[in-house]
Design a protein around this motif. Structure first.
Motif, PDB file in Angstrom:
ATOM      1  N   GLY A   1      44.287  39.751  41.574  1.00  0.00           N
ATOM      2  CA  GLY A   1      45.230  40.743  41.865  1.00  0.00           C
ATOM      3  C   GLY A   1      44.900  41.811  42.764  1.00  0.00           C
ATOM      4  O   GLY A   1      44.193  41.672  43.439  1.00  0.00           O
ATOM      5  N   TYR A   2      45.758  42.758  42.570  1.00  0.00           N
ATOM      6  CA  TYR A   2      45.704  43.776  43.785  1.00  0.00           C
ATOM      7  C   TYR A   2      45.936  45.362  42.967  1.00  0.00           C
ATOM      8  O   TYR A   2      46.494  45.574  41.976  1.00  0.00           O
ATOM      9  CB  TYR A   2      46.907  43.639  44.581  1.00  0.00           C
ATOM     10  N   VAL A   3      44.883  46.117  43.443  1.00  0.00           N
ATOM     11  CA  VAL A   3      44.805  47.500  42.879  1.00  0.00           C
ATOM     12  C   VAL A   3      45.229  48.580  43.961  1.00  0.00           C
ATOM     13  O   VAL A   3      44.962  48.272  44.967  1.00  0.00           O
ATOM     14  CB  VAL A   3      43.155  47.839  42.493  1.00  0.00           C
ATOM     15  N   ARG A   4      46.141  49.389  43.206  1.00  0.00           N
ATOM     16  CA  ARG A   4      46.457  50.465  43.938  1.00  0.00           C
ATOM     17  C   ARG A   4      46.088  51.745  43.239  1.00  0.00           C
ATOM     18  O   ARG A   4      46.441  52.056  42.136  1.00  0.00           O
ATOM     19  CB  ARG A   4      47.911  50.534  44.211  1.00  0.00           C
ATOM     20  N   ASP A   5      45.424  52.767  43.976  1.00  0.00           N
ATOM     21  CA  ASP A   5      44.971  53.954  43.412  1.00  0.00           C
ATOM     22  C   ASP A   5      45.478  55.286  44.373  1.00  0.00           C
ATOM     23  O   ASP A   5      45.108  55.322  45.267  1.00  0.00           O
ATOM     24  CB  ASP A   5      43.329  54.184  43.459  1.00  0.00           C
TER      25      ASP A   5
ATOM     26  N   CYS B   1      43.083  47.501  47.173  1.00  0.00           N
ATOM     27  CA  CYS B   1      42.079  46.454  47.415  1.00  0.00           C
ATOM     28  C   CYS B   1      42.757  45.264  46.417  1.00  0.00           C
ATOM     29  O   CYS B   1      43.540  45.381  45.681  1.00  0.00           O
ATOM     30  CB  CYS B   1      40.716  46.988  46.912  1.00  0.00           C
ATOM     31  N   ALA B   2      41.963  44.406  47.008  1.00  0.00           N
ATOM     32  CA  ALA B   2      42.207  42.845  46.370  1.00  0.00           C
ATOM     33  C   ALA B   2      40.968  42.512  45.261  1.00  0.00           C
ATOM     34  O   ALA B   2      39.865  42.522  45.818  1.00  0.00           O
ATOM     35  CB  ALA B   2      42.317  41.640  47.209  1.00  0.00           C
ATOM     36  N   ILE B   3      41.128  41.963  44.091  1.00  0.00           N
ATOM     37  CA  ILE B   3      39.980  41.756  43.195  1.00  0.00           C
ATOM     38  C   ILE B   3      40.282  40.641  42.542  1.00  0.00           C
ATOM     39  O   ILE B   3      41.383  39.964  42.264  1.00  0.00           O
ATOM     40  CB  ILE B   3      39.941  43.023  42.382  1.00  0.00           C
ATOM     41  N   LYS B   4      38.996  40.064  41.835  1.00  0.00           N
ATOM     42  CA  LYS B   4      39.099  38.983  40.955  1.00  0.00           C
ATOM     43  C   LYS B   4      38.586  39.470  39.583  1.00  0.00           C
ATOM     44  O   LYS B   4      37.580  40.371  39.864  1.00  0.00           O
ATOM     45  CB  LYS B   4      38.538  37.975  41.322  1.00  0.00           C
ATOM     46  N   LEU B   5      38.982  39.296  38.432  1.00  0.00           N
ATOM     47  CA  LEU B   5      38.564  39.893  37.155  1.00  0.00           C
ATOM     48  C   LEU B   5      38.412  38.554  36.259  1.00  0.00           C
ATOM     49  O   LEU B   5      39.163  37.907  36.294  1.00  0.00           O
ATOM     50  CB  LEU B   5      39.652  40.528  36.570  1.00  0.00           C
TER      51      LEU B   5
END
Length: 404
Positions: A148-152, A166-170
Motif C-alpha cells: 500500500g501507500y502511506v500519506r503523512d 511512501c510505498a510499503i509492504k506490511l
C-alpha cells in the motif's frame, strides 16, 4: 454522503473516461465517481478487479487512476462504497473521460429483519457482540502481506509543515498475534519538511508508519467493538455495501468517546470502524505530557475488504490535534499541531509468502524521510495510489518553496 431512498434505483454510467497503456504495458483506466442525485464527488470509493486482490481508491474529489497488470484487460472492475450500489464493468470497455454515477440504494430499517431467533429481535449491542464473536471466522488466521501507500500530512496552527508519501509492504501474522506488522519500506515519493516550531527540536519524532499501524482495534482488542458496559449502542440505519447490507451503529462512551460501526448483516464482519475521542471544555482524557503536549482530539478510521472469505484492511486514517503548552504546568499555548496519517491498501498477498519479495528493512527508530532512497519515477508511474488533488498539489508547492 449517504442517502436514503424509498426504493431501489438504477445505476447510471455516463461514459466519459480514458484507457491507456503506460511504458511498462500496464493497462490504465481513470475517471471520477459521482453521486447520481447530487453530482457531488464520492471520495474513497474502492476500485478493484473482481475476485482478485488488486485495487485502488478514489481521492477526495472522486477521481481515480487504476493501473491494471498486463493480461487483465478483460477483467471485471468493481466500484463500491458503503451507502451506494456497486457497479461492475469490463476494464477494456472504459472509454475516454469517464464519469461514473452511483446511486444510493435505500433500505428502510423497518424492512430489515434483525433477528436473533424467530421470536426475538437483536438489539444494537447484541449485533456488536455477535460481530465481536465472529472475528475468528471473518479475519485471517494465517500470515499475509499487504502492499500500500502511506500519506503523512502535518500542520501547525494554519501552516502546513510536512508532506510525506511512501510505498510499503506490511507482513502481518494472524489477527490473534497482538503486535505490529513488519515493514518493507519500498519507495519514498515525496518528503517535504518546512521549518517547524522550535518546540519540536526537543520532542522525540516518531516513525509515522509505526505510529499508524499500532492502532488496530481488532488486533489489539479494544474499543467499541467489544460490546462492553460503558458503551451505549443504537442502530441508525441499514446501508447497501457490495451485494449486501451493513448495519450502521452509533456508539457512545461518555464523556470523551464516540464510535460508528458498520457491520455486515449476514456475516457480522466489521466492515468499517470509526472511533473519535474529543476533549470537553479543555478537559482531555489524557494527562499532559512532560514536554507540554496535550491531545485534545483523536480520530481513527479502519475499513476492511473481503478477499477469499476473510476481511483485510483496505484503508486506515488517524488524525490528531495536539495543544502544545510551554511546559507541564504552564497555561500558555505555544501552538496547535494537526498530524494526519493515511494508509491505502492496493494489493493483498496470502499465498506462497516465503517466495514473495519482502525485505523487513524499515528502521522504526528513524523517521521515514531519513530512510528515503533516490526518487524512482518508473516505479511511481504505474503504482496504484489515490490521484493528487488540487489542494494537495498546492500544499506540496508551498512546502517545496519553503524547503528551497
Amino acid at each position: 454522503m449517504f442517502r436514503f431512498l424509498n426504493s431501489y434505483t438504477t445505476i447510471i454510467l455516463v461514459l466519459v473516461s480514458f484507457t491507456s497503456f503506460s511504458q511498462n504495458n500496464s493497462f490504465s483506466i481513470s475517471g471520477q465517481i459521482l453521486d447520481l442525485e447530487t453530482s457531488e464527488p464520492i471520495p474513497y470509493a474502492s476500485v478493484y478487479i473482481k475476485s482478485e486482490s488488486i485495487g485502488t481508491t478514489t481521492n477526495e474529489d472522486g477521481f481515480f487512476v487504476f493501473h491494471i497488470p498486463s493480461g487483465k484487460e478483460e477483467s471485471t472492475v468493481i466500484i463500491s462504497i458503503i451507502g451506494y450500489s456497486s457497479i461492475s464493468k469490463k476494464a477494456n470497455t472504459f472509454t475516454k473521460n469517464q464519469k461514473i454515477f452511483l446511486s444510493a440504494k435505500a433500505t428502510n430499517l423497518d424492512e430489515v429483519t434483525i433477528m436473533a431467533s424467530k421470536k426475538k429481535e437483536l438489539t444494537a449491542k447484541e449485533i456488536v457482540k455477535k460481530a465481536y464473536e465472529a472475528i475468528e471466522n471473518n479475519y485471517p488466521s494465517q500470515p499475509y502481506i499487504l502492499e500500500g501507500y502511506v500519506r503523512d500530512l502535518q500542520k501547525e496552527d494554519d501552516r502546513y509543515v510536512e508532506y510525506l508519501e511512501c510505498a510499503i509492504k506490511l507482513l502481518y501474522q494472524s489477527y490473534k498475534v497482538k503486535r505490529e506488522p513488519k515493514v518493507d519500506l519500498v519507495e519514498v515519493k515525496t518528503s517535504y519538511l518546512a521549518e517547524k516550531h522550535p518546540w519540536n527540536k526537543n520532542s522525540e519524532r516518531k516513525n509515522s508508519i509505526i505510529d499508524l499501524v499500532e492502532d488496530d482495534l481488532i488486533r489489539f482488542d479494544y474499543g467499541s467493538i467489544k460490546g462492553k458496559n460503558g458503551w451505549k449502542y443504537k442502530i441508525e440505519s441499514v446501508l447497501p455495501y457490495g451485494n449486501g447490507l451493513v448495519y450502521k451503529i452509533n456508539c457512545v462512551d461518555k464523556p470523551f468517546q464516540t464510535s460508528t460501526l458498520y457491520i455486515d448483516t449476514k456475516t457480522f464482519a466489521f466492515v468499517r470502524i470509526e472511533l473519535t475521542r474529543e476533549a470537553i471544555k479543555n478537559r482531555s482524557w489524557a494527562r499532559r505530557f512532560s514536554n507540554g503536549a496535550l491531545q485534545i482530539y483523536y480520530s481513527l478510521v479502519l475499513e476492511y475488504q473481503e478477499y477469499n472469505g476473510k476481511m483485510y484492511l483496505k484503508y486506515q486514517k488517524e488524525e490528531d490535534n495536539w495543544r502544545i503548552f510551554k511546559g507541564l504546568e504552564s497555561n500558555k499555548v505555544l501552538f496547535t499541531k494537526y498530524p494526519k496519517k493515511e494508509l491505502f491498501i492496493n494489493k493483498i498477498i496470502t499465498q506462497d509468502l516465503e517466495n514473495y519479495p519482502f525485505n523487513s528493512n524499515m528502521d522504526i527508530g528513524s523517521s521515514i524521510e531519513n530512510q528515503a532512497k533516490i526518487f524512482n519515477a518508473a516505479f511511481w508511474n504505474s503504482y496504484n495510489i489515490p490521484t493528487q488533488t488540487a489542494k494537495e498539489s498546492k500544499i506540496i508547492s508551498e512546502l517545496r518553496n519553503h524547503t528551497n
